[in-house]
Design an enzyme around this catalytic site. Structure first.
Site, PDB file in Angstrom:
ATOM      1  N   GLY A 123       0.832  -1.201   0.000  1.00  0.00           N
ATOM      2  CA  GLY A 123       0.000   0.000   0.000  1.00  0.00           C
ATOM      3  C   GLY A 123       0.862   1.245   0.000  1.00  0.00           C
ATOM      4  O   GLY A 123       1.048   1.872   1.051  1.00  0.00           O
ATOM      5  N   SER A 139      -1.734  -4.771  -5.945  1.00  0.00           N
ATOM      6  CA  SER A 139      -1.731  -6.070  -6.613  1.00  0.00           C
ATOM      7  C   SER A 139      -2.055  -7.150  -5.605  1.00  0.00           C
ATOM      8  O   SER A 139      -1.603  -7.088  -4.461  1.00  0.00           O
ATOM      9  CB  SER A 139      -0.354  -6.354  -7.201  1.00  0.00           C
ATOM     10  OG  SER A 139      -0.011  -5.341  -8.095  1.00  0.00           O
ATOM     11  N   GLU A 192      18.301  -6.298  -2.752  1.00  0.00           N
ATOM     12  CA  GLU A 192      18.451  -6.879  -4.083  1.00  0.00           C
ATOM     13  C   GLU A 192      18.534  -8.392  -3.971  1.00  0.00           C
ATOM     14  O   GLU A 192      19.039  -8.934  -3.005  1.00  0.00           O
ATOM     15  CB  GLU A 192      19.723  -6.351  -4.733  1.00  0.00           C
ATOM     16  CG  GLU A 192      19.703  -4.874  -4.934  1.00  0.00           C
ATOM     17  CD  GLU A 192      19.728  -4.494  -6.400  1.00  0.00           C
ATOM     18  OE1 GLU A 192      20.187  -5.309  -7.218  1.00  0.00           O
ATOM     19  OE2 GLU A 192      19.269  -3.390  -6.721  1.00  0.00           O
TER      20      GLU A 192
END
Lengths: 368, 398, 368, 398
Positions: free
Chosen positions: B130, B164, B248
């Site tokens: 969000g 999503s 990452e």
């Protein structure tokens, strides 16, 4: 993959500093205005730096580095629009290294490393980028003597060259002929007008010029030489893109219209970002091609890498030059605006050894 | 691991994937977690994640104590490589695996770790994000969703967009405004691990231009969440959010691994150009189509090479940040061009849409429409060019 | 040269008014949602307006105007995304007018003028735009009976058509077969999914369907029918460009970002001007093609004019649809944004009867 | 004139042109009056104008009393058509023939007409235009050159830019500011027929990006011109200038006729593509070059058709002013693209420049560089797009 050698790193620093100092834009204009075929003092400085010998094998008095290692030198020269016989001479040395006999190498490479000027004569009046269009030819008389007849164009620095390497047909097959400047008839070399005023380009017209057997190179590699030319011209273009971008950004950040700096208008800003992206991509392709040139053995891989780099550079540099003029408005239409120097350089580079459309056609066959 | 062990492990993985890779379903799978639009798609992908996790191939480098494998990262890297090579489906819990999980392992309490991590890996708990809000662009600093402390709860009001998997998620990583004071607009933000089950939180699916669902607008109406859902301190939301950008893939304590999308690459387009026909011949044999393909290859390879060059500092040039800052712009525009071109390879069949009659089930048409999520989401192409012009080239603001 | 007939002027006014009233964008969405193969009431209104008979000769109950005269109707329909069986029926009528026997015309043209629906089946699964790729064929049994076998796709409105005109090979040569809907086997017609949700597209699968000699049209003109389809689809696209431009301009004039209307940003404004230019050019090519269609006799001139129009429209409408999505930002990514309706229409139109690349290839051969 | 007379006249003209058309000179001619850069070029063109005028083929519809032919306009139209068809050189006194002449005939005194008109036609007096100023864009309203009345003279100070033929001109149509008051910035302008011979007027040639000359910057330093040089009243300069836009070729009292430039049209490019070679074959035979040519043909023909459609009011559409207002943008950008493409047809010879070795003497390279005068002068392409966006589409100002 991009690998950057220590030699390249060293040359990059030296070359940038040298070119910025020796060739500010005012100097470029002064040289054009002067119209001299050679700035001998500058040339000697470059010789003293050892740049002529970088790619010449140690046995012949050079450093024995790879052609790819010289890429930073040509990039630095390109960004300052410094055109010297280094391009022609380096390419001619490649012809000798790749195709010459030991005797020919022995005779010429040490001289070149020491500063003699050499050049290559490939292109003819038809402007073809394919060697199968070459018509210059050797004729063998009954007595066994050979003569060379034909016309070449876009021969860089021929006016000051000590030796010229000429492509010609011999019994239907291409070969390289080495001609000492002293053996070239009076008037055979004529300065020609090219769009890039920093270049010294010449035509070479040969009519029944006698050629001895020892003037013919045993090797007949042509494509590798063309690719070498593309690589170095691409290096110059990569630098040129950097140079023209600096000119544009400088103007957008100082010129006002309707009381706003013109760089604040997206109609200027966004295409300038596109030019930046083109420059970044060109530089990446350039050093990729240099890496492949040095490390790969597969000729097709090298050819593809070089052609991609030349294609990318040609497209983006031409467009950047064009936009450079446009974004300067009325000033862009004057000779005084530096953008035209870069556009002219871009056009010369675009049309030497294959423009972007030509490269894409070649790549279509190579890639798929 | 020595080289033998690595090779052995790699061949084990390869064999396992070969054995367990799910058959292509009868329906068209989504290509990223942002595109999951039906229960059918979701269940298929969740099951796949479960399978992968149960085989020990997900979260391999995460601590065993919380459900991870406790193995060296190199093993997860090998798994990821093999999954990419075999083009297996992606694992859908992307926000959990790549954002929430690493964050919780990094700065969560022991209780948080116990509670959340294993279920992220197993896809038991789906996570969503969000961050974006309607009408407030992509700059987090503009977030207006309010979180007001009331006893040991925060009361949330406002709405988030582009959530999503919002309908499937059990938790959300939520940025909300706990204060309007502070030296700048970022200072009043806080970061929450919010339960989507709290009353007053309503994820409402948004129908995309593709005709599918896959995003929600999530409405918060006096939604109460426990105060201990906050991660970090009040007002530290911005810096917590920025941390997520550091995880990452492959870094220690980093992302859990697995594919997070079906990567589209130029080789897929080349392969399609050989396979698709225009006027009865392979599209690639048509000179004009072929030339368009060459142009795309040049752009795609050029993009890839930019990253490679940027890793050589000496070759950074005048604008050393240009490559890194333009990555999103370049990759999203390239994807739009590639998918648009892919549609053009099909002759009249370019006019089809998701159905069995369409080439590859209509995947390319859908991909083209979905490609706008890249050129619009997270700052449009137009905004990216402003940013590059201003921050990289130093041009004045528009 | 562009000439605009009185008939066209009259139809232009009527059609614009009609389409604006009958097909506001909310209605387009309602129709898509409803998924009905035909809006019978709307169809009857169009029949009552006489639109079905515009191109049908007076002898068969029509107005006897040129196909080109209907261009304004399709343009008006396109701007409102109104998809009805008028396109398919008008094209099928052209097949009959151009290729039919007197008996066939007598049987069908009056019915069509009165509102019966007809369609054409040309394209096959390979998606080729060239008729030489057609594989549907007639087989002659020893007894002299013929059967038709093959599959067609992109057959518009086949689900409600009273008659279908199918292209097929007969002894290696193409011909048109006329099939009454009642003669088509159960299940042979299946709705198919196309990207433009306003279209009702069908596949037609025929397996040994008996064909009598009187179902075969004596004429074998195909290219003229394809060109007719391109002309009418181009008319729709020209309208569509106008429609999507209105959607974009409306948004740019209302949506704010950073407290400024987004239309004030040149990154939006200038590409929108490019879309306007594309729309203006498309409309010009459209009415030029219509003029040539009506006034020219040289088929090559007609073909070039129509292909230029289709090419121009395909390129600019696709690009406008694409930019339309982009310029709406996050909203553009939703189904709710009208830009997607136009982009989908643009894609459908682009890929029917040849995309811009295909047209340019054809034009290269036609023009030079 | 009846049809027979017309046909007879046309064939006379054709025969005369055939006979008198000058041979192609050894140097490259300019393509418009804005490009005249050497005395050689200028004298060649001035001689051609003299020849045409002496044959009675210029100013045919202008009054006999002032050196015109007193003939119907249709005859001049026929001459113009034949000149275009035979591609004879243009007549260089463009400003005189198309701007100053019609203006003087329209609103000049009898003395003005006697003094100026015949010498405009015969090219005895060359005229130039002083509208644009450095740094003040293309909007006349920004003109800052001052004209201060002093007795029966005006004293002029300031500078004008892009003065074509400035070094050869005897007169200038000059817009200068006689007042800073008035309701708007246009109100203080006045219009002069200024003698370039007045002391203090110095046209200084500007070297163009082509390397040639062809424009001047004209400096005014306390230059005194007689007060009766003013055309119209003080403060009416704007409306006088606007009148010049009305004198379309062919209208009564309109332009004098003759070609004013070597028109570049797409057929020239097609012809060049057949003639130029790339890699030993005609450029037009190369598929990619051919496709680029098709694109240009589409743009060129589309531009031409826009004008044709705009003449049908019913087909004006939503934005009826779009075509007329975009003419300059479209034609200048097309010219840039065509000339740029023309250079690309020549293989390595694209790198040549003005010289005998170059294809057509290097005309195409020079044309490409000169094409920027169209995309920059009179409001750049970028400004044109702003104008179209704002005035035609109604978008807010940038």
């Amino acid at each position: 993959m991009i690998r950057f050698s220590e030699e390249q790193a060293m040359l990059l620093d030296t070359a940038r500093e040298f070119c910025q100092k020796q060739s500010p834009i005012a100097e470029v204009r002064r040289v054009i205005e002067a119209g001299q075929p050679l700035d001998a003092t500058l040339w000697q400085t470059m010789v003293d730096l050892g740049w002529l010998g970088v790619t010449i094998p140690e046995a012949f008095g050079g450093l024995g580095l790879d052609l790819a290692d010289t890429v930073p030198i040509f990039e630095a020269m390109g960004s300052q629009l410094l055109a010297t016989p280094l391009l022609a001479t380096t390419l001619a040395a490649q012809v000798l290294i790749t195709n010459g006999s030991e005797a020919q190498k022995n005779q010429w490479l040490p001289k070149i490393a020491a500063g003699q000027i050499a050049t290559i004569a490939l292109t003819e009046a038809n402007g073809s980028w394919e060697t199968d269009q070459i018509t210059t030819h050797l004729t063998q008389a009954g007595s066994g003597e050979m003569t060379l007849t034909g016309s070449k164009t876009f021969v860089l620095d021929a006016g000051v060259a000590d030796v010229i390497l000429v492509s010609a047909l011999r019994d239907g097959a291409l070969c390289w002929c080495l001609i000492d400047a002293s053996e070239i008839p009076e008037g055979a070399i004529q300065r020609e007008v090219v769009i890039d005023e920093t270049r010294r380009s010449y035509s070479l017209t040969l009519s029944d010029v006698p050629i001895r057997a020892d003037q013919i190179l045993p090797g007949t590699a042509f494509q590798k030489i063309e690719l070498a030319a593309m690589l170095l011209i691409t290096a110059e273009m990569s630098g040129g893109l950097e140079g023209v971008l600096a000119v544009i950004v400088g103007y957008l950040n100082t010129r006002k219209q309707f009381d706003k700096l013109i760089g604040s208008y997206q109609a200027m800003k966004h295409p300038t970002v596109d030019i930046l992206m083109g420059a970044e991509m060109t530089r990446s392709y350039l050093y990729h091609a240099a890496t492949v040139w040095r490390d790969e053995t597969d000729e097709a891989v090298i050819e593809a890498a070089v052609r991609m780099a030349k294609c990318c550079a040609s497209e983006h540099f031409s467009e950047a030059g064009d936009r450079g003029i446009q974004f300067h408005g009325g000033f862009g239409f004057t000779y005084e605006c530096d953008a035209q120097l870069f556009l002219r350089r871009a056009l010369w580079s675009q049309y030497q050894f294959g423009d972007d459309r030509h490269q894409r056609q070649k790549l279509g066959a190579l890639l798929f | 691991m020595n080289e033998n062990e690595i090779n052995e492990f790699r061949s084990d993985v390869r064999a396992w994937l070969n054995e367990n890779k799910p058959a292509t379903p009868s329906f068209l799978l989504p290509e990223t977690f942002m595109e999951v639009g039906t229960d059918q798609q979701f269940e298929f992908l969740r099951r796949w994640q479960q399978t992968v996790y149960e085989a020990g191939y997900l979260g391999m480098s995460w601590p065993e104590a919380y459900g991870g494998g406790g193995q060296p990262q190199v093993m997860q890297d090998i798994v990821n490589q093999e999954m990419a090579a075999q083009r297996v489906p992606f694992v859908p819990n992307t926000i959990g695996l790549n954002w929430a999980g690493p964050l919780i392992l990094d700065m969560g309490s022991e209780a948080d770790k116990q509670r959340y991590v294993k279920n992220i890996l197993s896809a038991e708990d789906i996570w969503c994000q969000g961050f974006s809000e309607p009408d407030h662009g992509s700059d987090l600093g503009n977030a207006q969703v309010r979180a007001v402390k009331d006893g040991d709860e925060y009361v949330i009001n406002g709405s988030k967009i582009w959530t999503s998997l919002g309908s499937y998620a059990k938790y959300m990583i939520l940025i909300a405004r706990t204060s309007n004071e502070g030296p700048n607009k970022y200072a009043g933000l806080s970061f929450f691990l919010a339960p989507m089950t709290a009353p007053g939180i309503e994820p409402t699916p948004i129908k995309k231009l593709t005709g599918e669902f896959g995003f929600c607008q999530t409405y918060f109406t006096d939604a109460r969440i426990p105060a201990d859902c906050m991660l970090g301190n009040e007002g530290e939301g911005w810096s917590v959010a920025m941390k997520t950008l550091m995880y990452e893939r492959g870094a220690v304590g980093g992302q859990a691994g697995g594919l997070s999308m079906m990567d589209l690459n130029i080789n897929d387009i080349i392969e399609l150009a050989r396979r698709a026909t225009r006027n009865g011949q392979p599209a690639i044999d048509d000179p004009l189509t072929r030339d368009e393909l060459v142009k795309l290859v040049l752009e795609a390879k050029g993009n890839a090479l930019m990253g490679s060059r940027a890793r050589v500092p000496a070759l950074g040039g005048t604008y050393p940040t240009a490559v890194a800052m333009s990555g999103k712009l370049r990759s999203s525009e390239l994807k739009r061009k590639m998918t648009r071109f892919a549609v053009s390879l099909q002759g009249a069949n370019g006019a089809r849409y998701i159905s069995d009659d369409a080439l590859d089930g209509g995947k390319w048409q859908r991909s083209y429409l979905n490609s706008f999520s890249g050129t619009i989401g997270g700052g449009t192409t137009q905004i990216q060019k402003n940013i590059l012009g201003e921050r990289v080239l130093g041009l004045p603001k528009s």
